[in-house]
Scaffold this motif. Sequence first.
Motif, PDB file in Angstrom:
ATOM      1  N   ASP A 100       0.828  -1.215   0.000  1.00  0.00           N
ATOM      2  CA  ASP A 100       0.000   0.000   0.000  1.00  0.00           C
ATOM      3  C   ASP A 100       0.858   1.259   0.000  1.00  0.00           C
ATOM      4  O   ASP A 100       0.504   2.270  -0.607  1.00  0.00           O
ATOM      5  CB  ASP A 100      -0.994  -0.006   1.171  1.00  0.00           C
ATOM      6  CG  ASP A 100      -0.334  -0.304   2.502  1.00  0.00           C
ATOM      7  OD1 ASP A 100       0.835  -0.708   2.528  1.00  0.00           O
ATOM      8  OD2 ASP A 100      -1.013  -0.117   3.525  1.00  0.00           O
ATOM      9  N   GLU A 101       2.018   1.165   0.657  1.00  0.00           N
ATOM     10  CA  GLU A 101       2.924   2.318   0.674  1.00  0.00           C
ATOM     11  C   GLU A 101       3.495   2.590  -0.725  1.00  0.00           C
ATOM     12  O   GLU A 101       3.615   3.741  -1.151  1.00  0.00           O
ATOM     13  CB  GLU A 101       4.052   2.005   1.661  1.00  0.00           C
ATOM     14  CG  GLU A 101       4.676   3.192   2.324  1.00  0.00           C
ATOM     15  CD  GLU A 101       5.689   2.752   3.372  1.00  0.00           C
ATOM     16  OE1 GLU A 101       5.313   1.964   4.281  1.00  0.00           O
ATOM     17  OE2 GLU A 101       6.860   3.170   3.287  1.00  0.00           O
ATOM     18  N   ASP A 124       3.020   5.872  -3.269  1.00  0.00           N
ATOM     19  CA  ASP A 124       4.198   6.530  -3.826  1.00  0.00           C
ATOM     20  C   ASP A 124       4.154   6.636  -5.353  1.00  0.00           C
ATOM     21  O   ASP A 124       4.825   7.476  -5.948  1.00  0.00           O
ATOM     22  CB  ASP A 124       5.452   5.760  -3.406  1.00  0.00           C
ATOM     23  CG  ASP A 124       6.721   6.518  -3.730  1.00  0.00           C
ATOM     24  OD1 ASP A 124       7.111   7.369  -2.914  1.00  0.00           O
ATOM     25  OD2 ASP A 124       7.294   6.281  -4.824  1.00  0.00           O
ATOM     26  N   LEU A 125       3.362   5.771  -5.983  1.00  0.00           N
ATOM     27  CA  LEU A 125       3.291   5.784  -7.456  1.00  0.00           C
ATOM     28  C   LEU A 125       2.472   6.959  -7.989  1.00  0.00           C
ATOM     29  O   LEU A 125       2.635   7.361  -9.149  1.00  0.00           O
ATOM     30  CB  LEU A 125       2.643   4.482  -7.959  1.00  0.00           C
ATOM     31  CG  LEU A 125       3.542   3.269  -8.089  1.00  0.00           C
ATOM     32  CD1 LEU A 125       2.715   2.063  -8.506  1.00  0.00           C
ATOM     33  CD2 LEU A 125       4.656   3.516  -9.102  1.00  0.00           C
ATOM     34  N   ILE A 126       1.601   7.507  -7.149  1.00  0.00           N
ATOM     35  CA  ILE A 126       0.734   8.591  -7.607  1.00  0.00           C
ATOM     36  C   ILE A 126       1.576   9.797  -8.022  1.00  0.00           C
ATOM     37  O   ILE A 126       2.420  10.270  -7.264  1.00  0.00           O
ATOM     38  CB  ILE A 126      -0.262   9.002  -6.492  1.00  0.00           C
ATOM     39  CG1 ILE A 126      -1.100   7.812  -6.049  1.00  0.00           C
ATOM     40  CG2 ILE A 126      -1.147  10.156  -6.959  1.00  0.00           C
ATOM     41  CD1 ILE A 126      -1.959   7.205  -7.126  1.00  0.00           C
ATOM     42  N   GLN A 150      -1.473  18.052  -4.770  1.00  0.00           N
ATOM     43  CA  GLN A 150      -1.874  18.880  -3.632  1.00  0.00           C
ATOM     44  C   GLN A 150      -2.242  17.980  -2.449  1.00  0.00           C
ATOM     45  O   GLN A 150      -1.837  18.204  -1.328  1.00  0.00           O
ATOM     46  CB  GLN A 150      -3.099  19.705  -4.055  1.00  0.00           C
ATOM     47  CG  GLN A 150      -3.471  20.807  -3.111  1.00  0.00           C
ATOM     48  CD  GLN A 150      -2.550  22.007  -3.302  1.00  0.00           C
ATOM     49  OE1 GLN A 150      -1.741  22.302  -2.418  1.00  0.00           O
ATOM     50  NE2 GLN A 150      -2.626  22.666  -4.435  1.00  0.00           N
ATOM     51  N   GLU A 151      -3.000  16.916  -2.781  1.00  0.00           N
ATOM     52  CA  GLU A 151      -3.455  15.993  -1.742  1.00  0.00           C
ATOM     53  C   GLU A 151      -3.692  14.628  -2.377  1.00  0.00           C
ATOM     54  O   GLU A 151      -4.217  14.539  -3.487  1.00  0.00           O
ATOM     55  CB  GLU A 151      -4.758  16.504  -1.139  1.00  0.00           C
ATOM     56  CG  GLU A 151      -5.265  15.690   0.027  1.00  0.00           C
ATOM     57  CD  GLU A 151      -6.651  16.127   0.495  1.00  0.00           C
ATOM     58  OE1 GLU A 151      -7.153  15.530   1.449  1.00  0.00           O
ATOM     59  OE2 GLU A 151      -7.231  17.043  -0.103  1.00  0.00           O
ATOM     60  N   ILE A 152      -3.286  13.563  -1.683  1.00  0.00           N
ATOM     61  CA  ILE A 152      -3.571  12.203  -2.154  1.00  0.00           C
ATOM     62  C   ILE A 152      -4.585  11.578  -1.198  1.00  0.00           C
ATOM     63  O   ILE A 152      -4.342  11.506   0.007  1.00  0.00           O
ATOM     64  CB  ILE A 152      -2.285  11.354  -2.216  1.00  0.00           C
ATOM     65  CG1 ILE A 152      -1.344  11.932  -3.283  1.00  0.00           C
ATOM     66  CG2 ILE A 152      -2.635   9.900  -2.547  1.00  0.00           C
ATOM     67  CD1 ILE A 152       0.017  11.241  -3.343  1.00  0.00           C
ATOM     68  N   ILE A 153      -5.707  11.147  -1.765  1.00  0.00           N
ATOM     69  CA  ILE A 153      -6.783  10.575  -0.959  1.00  0.00           C
ATOM     70  C   ILE A 153      -6.639   9.058  -0.908  1.00  0.00           C
ATOM     71  O   ILE A 153      -6.330   8.433  -1.916  1.00  0.00           O
ATOM     72  CB  ILE A 153      -8.162  10.894  -1.581  1.00  0.00           C
ATOM     73  CG1 ILE A 153      -8.303  12.392  -1.844  1.00  0.00           C
ATOM     74  CG2 ILE A 153      -9.286  10.343  -0.710  1.00  0.00           C
ATOM     75  CD1 ILE A 153      -8.950  13.173  -0.766  1.00  0.00           C
ATOM     76  N   ALA A 154      -6.886   8.476   0.262  1.00  0.00           N
ATOM     77  CA  ALA A 154      -6.992   7.016   0.396  1.00  0.00           C
ATOM     78  C   ALA A 154      -8.465   6.682   0.568  1.00  0.00           C
ATOM     79  O   ALA A 154      -9.131   7.254   1.427  1.00  0.00           O
ATOM     80  CB  ALA A 154      -6.188   6.536   1.593  1.00  0.00           C
ATOM     81  N   ARG A 201      -7.161   2.253  -2.145  1.00  0.00           N
ATOM     82  CA  ARG A 201      -7.131   2.976  -3.420  1.00  0.00           C
ATOM     83  C   ARG A 201      -6.619   4.391  -3.143  1.00  0.00           C
ATOM     84  O   ARG A 201      -7.065   5.043  -2.213  1.00  0.00           O
ATOM     85  CB  ARG A 201      -8.534   3.058  -4.030  1.00  0.00           C
ATOM     86  CG  ARG A 201      -8.607   3.887  -5.306  1.00  0.00           C
ATOM     87  CD  ARG A 201      -9.946   3.725  -6.028  1.00  0.00           C
ATOM     88  NE  ARG A 201     -11.037   4.336  -5.286  1.00  0.00           N
ATOM     89  CZ  ARG A 201     -11.728   5.409  -5.703  1.00  0.00           C
ATOM     90  NH1 ARG A 201     -11.426   5.971  -6.857  1.00  0.00           N
ATOM     91  NH2 ARG A 201     -12.714   5.891  -4.977  1.00  0.00           N
ATOM     92  N   TYR A 202      -5.680   4.825  -3.953  1.00  0.00           N
ATOM     93  CA  TYR A 202      -5.097   6.150  -3.765  1.00  0.00           C
ATOM     94  C   TYR A 202      -5.311   6.968  -5.027  1.00  0.00           C
ATOM     95  O   TYR A 202      -5.178   6.441  -6.138  1.00  0.00           O
ATOM     96  CB  TYR A 202      -3.603   6.038  -3.471  1.00  0.00           C
ATOM     97  CG  TYR A 202      -3.316   5.257  -2.214  1.00  0.00           C
ATOM     98  CD1 TYR A 202      -3.285   5.889  -0.980  1.00  0.00           C
ATOM     99  CD2 TYR A 202      -3.115   3.882  -2.265  1.00  0.00           C
ATOM    100  CE1 TYR A 202      -3.052   5.158   0.188  1.00  0.00           C
ATOM    101  CE2 TYR A 202      -2.895   3.153  -1.110  1.00  0.00           C
ATOM    102  CZ  TYR A 202      -2.860   3.796   0.110  1.00  0.00           C
ATOM    103  OH  TYR A 202      -2.645   3.080   1.255  1.00  0.00           O
TER     104      TYR A 202
END
Length: 210
Positions: free
Chosen positions: A13-14, A18-20, A163-167, A186-187
């Motif tokens: 999941d980490e 990081d891929l985003i 700006q922001e990554i949502i989980a 899901r990110y």
Amino acid sequence: MNYTNYFTNRPTDEITHDLIGRPLIYNEGKEKLGGYIVEAEAYMGKDDRAAHSYGGHRSPANEGLYRRGGTIYIYAQRQYFFFDVACQEENEPQGILIRAIEPVWGIDTMIKNRNGKSGVLLTNGPAKMMQAFGIHDKNWNLHFLSDSPFIIDLEDKHRKPAQEIIADKRVGINQSDPIWANKKLRYYVAGNPYVSDMKKRNYAKNNGWT
DNA sequence: GTTCGGATCGTCT
DNA sequence: GACGATCCGAACA
């Protein structure tokens, strides 16, 4: 940083998080197609009720998950194809599904591959992305990333900062096991129009990038 | 703009 | 023979 190190040595999941924002490119030799990864999902292996490898299930179709981290796992679902990257050591069947990219390179060709569909509809879903690349088979299944036309650019300076990554919970998961179905694996880039099902009213300024 | 139901086929039982 | 880690077009607001 090489693919082997990147796709092992950390929880899946980490790695997904990081891929985003990193570039995903498909280049068969004539033209570079691709864009920035804006949405991806982690599948955590044998314990994960939603994973193809749940309970240690293994078959010719999901063999890719069992290979070493950095191996491509392409599978078919209905008439569509999906792109995954295996994570962790061999025989530890975890993986990441790339769900959506914001198109940047080879947009005209991708629109042709998508039968004229453009804008958000070009790549805002896992099978749409594969269609945009012109992929209609499992040819690259089981290949290691560096022995394929796929490139995931791991250079930090090429990563577009969100700006922001949502989980959030994963898409299309059977609810028979609510614990796993609702885990936030899901990110995605908050407010990016190319994230699947992103509502127009939630679009962010500058597509959610800084 | 958003929701809903049918299409469609590789894969496993 | 049944089932999806989905997509698309038609219908309604």
